[in-house]
Scaffold this active site. Structure first.
Site, short mmCIF file in Angstrom:
data_model
loop_
_atom_site.label_atom_id
_atom_site.label_comp_id
_atom_site.label_asym_id
_atom_site.label_seq_id
_atom_site.Cartn_x
_atom_site.Cartn_y
_atom_site.Cartn_z
N THR A 11 75.11 -18.09 70.03
CA THR A 11 74.29 -17.24 69.14
C THR A 11 74.11 -15.82 69.69
N ASP A 14 77.94 -11.88 73.03
CA ASP A 14 79.30 -12.20 73.46
C ASP A 14 79.82 -13.45 72.78
N LEU A 81 78.49 -18.78 78.51
CA LEU A 81 77.83 -17.50 78.25
C LEU A 81 76.32 -17.65 78.13
N ALA A 83 72.51 -17.94 78.82
CA ALA A 83 71.62 -17.51 79.91
C ALA A 83 70.35 -16.90 79.34
N GLN A 84 69.31 -16.88 80.15
CA GLN A 84 68.17 -16.01 79.90
C GLN A 84 68.68 -14.67 80.43
N THR A 126 77.74 -11.20 86.67
CA THR A 126 77.22 -9.90 86.22
C THR A 126 77.16 -8.84 87.32
N GLU A 128 74.79 -7.04 87.74
CA GLU A 128 73.41 -7.06 88.24
C GLU A 128 73.38 -7.69 89.64
N TYR A 150 66.76 -12.54 87.78
CA TYR A 150 67.98 -12.76 86.99
C TYR A 150 69.22 -12.60 87.87
N LYS A 154 71.89 -15.50 88.99
CA LYS A 154 73.31 -15.33 88.64
C LYS A 154 74.19 -15.34 89.89
P1 NAP Z 1 72.62 -12.78 74.86
O1 NAP Z 1 72.98 -12.02 73.63
O2 NAP Z 1 71.25 -12.68 75.39
O3 NAP Z 1 72.96 -14.33 74.59
C1 NAP Z 1 72.51 -15.34 75.47
C2 NAP Z 1 72.80 -16.69 74.86
O4 NAP Z 1 72.32 -17.73 75.74
C3 NAP Z 1 72.10 -16.92 73.50
O5 NAP Z 1 72.98 -17.61 72.65
C4 NAP Z 1 70.93 -17.82 73.88
O6 NAP Z 1 70.47 -18.64 72.85
C5 NAP Z 1 71.61 -18.68 74.96
N1 NAP Z 1 70.65 -19.43 75.77
C6 NAP Z 1 69.56 -18.96 76.41
N2 NAP Z 1 68.93 -19.96 77.05
C7 NAP Z 1 69.64 -21.10 76.79
C8 NAP Z 1 69.49 -22.46 77.15
N3 NAP Z 1 68.46 -22.89 77.87
N4 NAP Z 1 70.41 -23.38 76.72
C9 NAP Z 1 71.44 -22.97 75.94
N5 NAP Z 1 71.63 -21.69 75.55
C10 NAP Z 1 70.73 -20.77 75.97
O7 NAP Z 1 73.62 -12.40 76.04
P2 NAP Z 1 75.07 -11.70 75.99
O8 NAP Z 1 74.88 -10.22 76.08
O9 NAP Z 1 75.86 -12.29 74.89
O10 NAP Z 1 75.66 -12.15 77.39
C11 NAP Z 1 76.41 -13.36 77.52
C12 NAP Z 1 76.39 -13.80 78.98
O11 NAP Z 1 76.96 -12.81 79.80
C13 NAP Z 1 75.01 -14.07 79.55
O12 NAP Z 1 75.13 -15.14 80.46
C14 NAP Z 1 74.68 -12.79 80.30
O13 NAP Z 1 73.77 -13.05 81.34
C15 NAP Z 1 76.05 -12.41 80.81
N6 NAP Z 1 76.29 -10.98 81.02
C16 NAP Z 1 76.03 -10.10 80.02
C17 NAP Z 1 76.30 -8.76 80.19
C18 NAP Z 1 76.04 -7.75 79.10
O14 NAP Z 1 75.99 -6.55 79.42
N7 NAP Z 1 75.92 -8.17 77.85
C19 NAP Z 1 76.84 -8.32 81.41
C20 NAP Z 1 77.11 -9.25 82.40
C21 NAP Z 1 76.85 -10.59 82.19
P3 NAP Z 1 69.26 -18.16 71.85
O15 NAP Z 1 69.93 -17.35 70.78
O16 NAP Z 1 68.73 -19.46 71.35
O17 NAP Z 1 68.29 -17.38 72.67
N1 GDD Z 2 65.62 -2.78 78.26
C1 GDD Z 2 65.14 -1.56 78.55
N2 GDD Z 2 64.16 -1.03 77.77
N3 GDD Z 2 65.66 -0.89 79.60
C2 GDD Z 2 65.20 0.34 79.85
C3 GDD Z 2 64.19 0.95 79.08
C4 GDD Z 2 63.64 0.21 77.99
O1 GDD Z 2 62.76 0.67 77.29
N4 GDD Z 2 63.96 2.19 79.58
C5 GDD Z 2 64.77 2.36 80.62
N5 GDD Z 2 65.52 1.24 80.80
C6 GDD Z 2 66.51 1.04 81.87
C7 GDD Z 2 66.27 -0.22 82.70
O2 GDD Z 2 65.23 0.02 83.68
C8 GDD Z 2 67.64 -0.41 83.32
O3 GDD Z 2 67.79 0.41 84.46
C9 GDD Z 2 68.59 0.12 82.24
O4 GDD Z 2 67.77 0.84 81.30
C10 GDD Z 2 69.39 -0.92 81.49
O5 GDD Z 2 68.49 -1.92 81.03
P1 GDD Z 2 68.97 -3.05 79.99
O6 GDD Z 2 69.61 -2.43 78.80
O7 GDD Z 2 67.82 -3.96 79.78
O8 GDD Z 2 70.17 -3.77 80.78
P2 GDD Z 2 70.29 -4.28 82.29
O9 GDD Z 2 71.24 -3.37 82.99
O10 GDD Z 2 68.96 -4.50 82.91
O11 GDD Z 2 70.94 -5.72 82.08
C11 GDD Z 2 72.05 -5.89 81.21
O12 GDD Z 2 73.25 -5.70 81.92
C12 GDD Z 2 73.50 -6.65 82.97
C13 GDD Z 2 74.83 -6.27 83.61
O13 GDD Z 2 74.62 -5.30 84.58
C14 GDD Z 2 71.94 -7.31 80.63
O14 GDD Z 2 72.89 -7.46 79.61
C15 GDD Z 2 72.19 -8.37 81.68
O15 GDD Z 2 72.25 -9.65 81.06
C16 GDD Z 2 73.55 -8.05 82.34
O16 GDD Z 2 73.85 -9.02 83.32
#
Ligand code: NAP
Ligand code: GDD
Length: 335
Positions: A11, A14, A81, A83-84, A126, A128, A150, A154
């Protein structure tokens, strides 16, 4: 023979892009979602794949559920994929985050191991994990220094994936993905918060966007490009880990400037910064990826870069409010 893929986190952002990609490749896709009080398949509908995949129920908290599902489906490939995924929430819910993002992955790995290690396994690692980055840019050999519950959870699951590969000879891989965004990005993440907020400002629904630290820098790519790399990682002859990034980074301020610029607005008039509830207890100041290994071995490279990503997200959020770019530009002149 038709390949079967199980995607957890279907959902999410990704999950939608990867399922679209795999369906196009002819896979039978099983999308695992957890039980929630209301259906949250809107991203799958938006992208047009809801009818092409089979939804199955799975929560990473429940090993019996994971075992039954994987035994029944017998997937060729598992893409984990789920995750919280929100860093800010991990400070408020560190135990839940550790359980799902850390132990949850071990639950899948153990299941696969007990089944003879057959399905290939992808873990969503990630950037992160680099946190307080020890060198710049970051590649597969850069030491990790996570700065959030987080990132730490990870990192545990990342090393578990490496360990199951080495100890049990499993085809277990991680993609160390840097931030990737899209029109389907969750609205709590900063890029989407800005693109959506900008559209709301154009419609006079809100006056300002409240943000935290504008100086942080991220290497932002497009989710649609990154799922291609994810699939590629599981198609290699040998299991391995890869950094996936654009190799360019920008500050949050840069993103705000660019997004507002698209409709001709000055971001400074509409953004409030350093709002305390959006500041992180321990910030990750700067991330910048070096994807040389992926470029060479996966023959992958990002197609959408910063400016086009901003434009794509702004246009999409305007469209969600039934506004074209030209209409928004006209309104902006009067703001
Ligand atoms: P997202 O939009 O937040 O999606 C996370 C998914 O995990 C949702 O489908 C959520 O379901 C599900 N989920 C959460 N808790 C769960 C549980 N207990 N059991 C089963 N499913 C659960 O994240 P995304 O951006 O698509 O990212 C996909 C993955 O890549 C994540 O693991 C994230 O940490 C990792 N990642 C993301 C990025 C990025 O920049 N997007 C970068 C590096 C790594 P619900 O809809 O029910 O909440
Ligand atoms: N969310 C958010 N909201 N971030 C803010 C804000 C705000 O109002 N203002 C500034 N930021 C800054 C955060 O402090 C952080 O430095 C940066 O914006 C990016 O925040 P997010 O967009 O929440 O992403 P993230 O980098 O913390 O995490 C995302 O990327 C990771 C990969 O590096 C997520 O997708 C993680 O799941 C993923 O692993």
């Amino acid at each position: 023979m038709t390949k079967k893929a199980l995607i957890t986190g279907i959902t999410g952002q990704d999950g939608a892009y990867l399922s679209e990609f795999l369906v196009k490749k002819g896979y039978k896709v099983y999308g695992a979602l957890r039980r929630t009080s209301s259906t949250n398949t809107s991203r799958l509908s938006y992208i047009g794949v809801l009818g092409d995949i089979e939804l199955v129920s799975m929560d990473l908290a429940e090993i019996t559920n994971i075992q039954r599902l994987i035994e029944r489906i017998e997937p060729d490939e598992i893409y984990n994929l789920a995750a919280q995924s929100f860093v800010q929430t991990s400070y408020e819910q560190p135990i839940f985050t550790s359980d799902i993002d850390g132990i949850g992955v071990t639950r899948i790995l153990e299941t696969v191991r007990n089944l003879g290690g057959k399905p290939k396994f992808y873990q969503a690692s990630t950037s992160e994990m680099f946190g307080q980055a020890q060198q710049s840019p970051q590649n597969e050999n850069t030491p990790f220094y996570p700065r959030s519950p987080y990132g730490i959870a990870k990192l545990y699951s990342h090393w578990m994936t490496v360990n199951y590969r080495e100890a049990w000879n499993m085809f277990a891989c991680s993609g160390i993905l840097f931030n990737h965004e899209s029109p389907l990005r969750g609205t709590e993440f900063v890029t989407r918060k800005i693109s959506q907020g900008m559209a709301q400002i154009a419609l006079k629904k809100i006056k300002k966007i409240n943000l935290g630290n504008l100086n942080a820098e991220r290497d932002w790519g497009f989710a649609g490009d990154y799922v291609e790399a994810i699939w590629n990682i599981l198609q290699q002859d040998k299991p391995d880990d890869f950094v996936i990034s654009t190799g360019e980074n920008y500050s949050i301020e840069d993103f705000a400037r660019e997004a507002f610029n698209v409709v001709g607005l000055d971001w400074k008039k509409f953004v409030k910064s350093n709002v305390s509830r959006y500041l992180r207890p321990s910030e990750v100041p700067s991330l910048l990826g070096d994807s040389s290994k992926a470029i060479k071995q996966l023959k992958w490279k990002p197609k959408v870069l910063f400016k086009d990503l901003c434009l794509m997200m702004v246009e999409s959020d305007l469209k969600n409010f039934n506004l074209t770019l030209d209409e928004a530009k006209k309104i902006a002149k009067k703001l």
